[in-house]
Write an enzyme that holds these catalytic residues in place. Structure first.
Site, short mmCIF file in Angstrom:
data_model
loop_
_atom_site.label_atom_id
_atom_site.label_comp_id
_atom_site.label_asym_id
_atom_site.label_seq_id
_atom_site.Cartn_x
_atom_site.Cartn_y
_atom_site.Cartn_z
N SER A 14 -12.33 5.73 -17.74
CA SER A 14 -12.45 7.03 -17.06
C SER A 14 -11.10 7.75 -17.04
O SER A 14 -11.05 8.98 -17.13
CB SER A 14 -13.03 6.87 -15.65
OG SER A 14 -12.12 6.24 -14.79
N LEU A 86 -5.57 -4.77 -19.97
CA LEU A 86 -5.28 -5.95 -19.16
C LEU A 86 -4.31 -6.95 -19.79
O LEU A 86 -3.87 -7.88 -19.12
CB LEU A 86 -6.59 -6.67 -18.79
CG LEU A 86 -7.53 -5.85 -17.92
CD1 LEU A 86 -8.81 -6.61 -17.65
CD2 LEU A 86 -6.86 -5.47 -16.60
N ILE A 89 2.10 -6.74 -22.63
CA ILE A 89 2.58 -6.10 -23.88
C ILE A 89 3.62 -7.00 -24.56
O ILE A 89 4.61 -7.38 -23.94
CB ILE A 89 3.18 -4.70 -23.55
CG1 ILE A 89 2.11 -3.80 -22.93
CG2 ILE A 89 3.77 -4.05 -24.80
CD1 ILE A 89 0.88 -3.58 -23.78
N HIS A 105 -1.41 1.64 -12.22
CA HIS A 105 -1.85 0.48 -11.44
C HIS A 105 -2.50 0.98 -10.14
O HIS A 105 -1.95 1.88 -9.48
CB HIS A 105 -0.64 -0.40 -11.11
CG HIS A 105 -1.04 -1.66 -10.41
ND1 HIS A 105 -1.60 -2.73 -11.07
CD2 HIS A 105 -0.99 -2.01 -9.11
CE1 HIS A 105 -1.87 -3.68 -10.20
NE2 HIS A 105 -1.52 -3.28 -9.00
N ASP A 146 3.40 -5.20 -14.20
CA ASP A 146 3.55 -4.28 -13.05
C ASP A 146 4.96 -4.20 -12.47
O ASP A 146 5.12 -3.93 -11.28
CB ASP A 146 2.57 -4.68 -11.92
CG ASP A 146 1.14 -4.73 -12.41
OD1 ASP A 146 0.80 -3.93 -13.29
OD2 ASP A 146 0.38 -5.57 -11.92
N GLU A 175 -5.92 8.73 -9.33
CA GLU A 175 -5.56 8.40 -10.72
C GLU A 175 -5.95 9.56 -11.64
O GLU A 175 -5.14 10.02 -12.45
CB GLU A 175 -6.28 7.13 -11.18
CG GLU A 175 -5.81 5.89 -10.46
CD GLU A 175 -6.38 4.61 -11.04
OE1 GLU A 175 -7.40 4.67 -11.76
OE2 GLU A 175 -5.81 3.55 -10.78
#
Ligand code: GRF
Length: 191
Positions: A14, A86, A89, A105, A146, A175
């Site tokens: 979304s 998820l 990287i 986040h 994070d 968001e």
């Protein structure tokens, strides 16, 4: 030349949708590619709807080869956006795009972040901790979950009667409201 954005997402997408909407008629930037580790992810359908090309990769390609980095380089990507992606990287990707990878986040980092803190688990932990405020964080990505530098946070008050669904919804609204704008502001600085 328009700036080129690549979006990584593992699920519904979304946020990816809002970003594609935001830049559809922009003269500043365009979404050039959507990438996913999940061939079933609804984000791939959303990319199709916007006629944005997509690429699906597996764990081996992502962690043991330069396949993904090569594609991003070939497409002249300026900014990598993680929107519900998820996996951690890998170093080759971080090195190829220094300070050019950002994540969203669903909590006020450094609270409620780290490995395993995603989706409903975050909101459940927030309610269990009795937090009076909750929100979202947009941040640069580094080699740990994070922990990169914070770019933007937005907050809301948690009311005593708020359920998990309600705080999740409030966070999602923030968001959708802020992610495209923060991306735009960041890209303006690259000029
Ligand atoms: C968002 O809550 C985001 O903060 C987190 O994953 C979720 C993705 O949702 N990283 P969607 O796929 O964009 O709907």
């Amino acid at each position: 030349m328009k700036k080129r954005i690549a979006i990584f997402a593992s699920g519904s997408g979304s946020n990816a949708q809002k970003i594609m909407e935001h830049f559809k008629y922009s003269s500043l930037a365009e979404v050039a590619l959507v990438l996913s580790n999940n061939p079933e992810a609804y984000v791939l359908q959303r990319a199709d709807n916007f006629e944005v090309p997509s690429h699906v990769f597996d764990r081996h390609a992502f962690y043991d080869t330069d396949e993904v980095v090569d594609i991003l380089k070939r497409l002249d990507i300026d900014l990598v956006v993680l929107a519900g992606f998820l996996w951690l990287i890998p170093e080759n990707l971080l090195k190829a795009f220094p300070n050019k990878i950002i994540n969203i986040h669903p909590a006020l980092l450094p609270k409620f972040g780290g490995k395993g803190m995603y989706g409903d688990r975050v909101h459940k932990a927030v309610l269990e901790a009795g937090e009076e405020e909750h929100g979202i964080t947009i941040h640069f990505v580094n080699e740990r979950f994070d922990e990169g530098e914070v770019i933007h946070q937005a907050k809301f008050k948690v009311e005593p009667e708020d359920t998990l669904e309600i705080i999740k919804f409030k966070g999602q609204q923030l968001e959708h409201q802020y992610f495209p704008k923060v991306i735009e502001n960041l890209l303006r600085k690259y000029n």
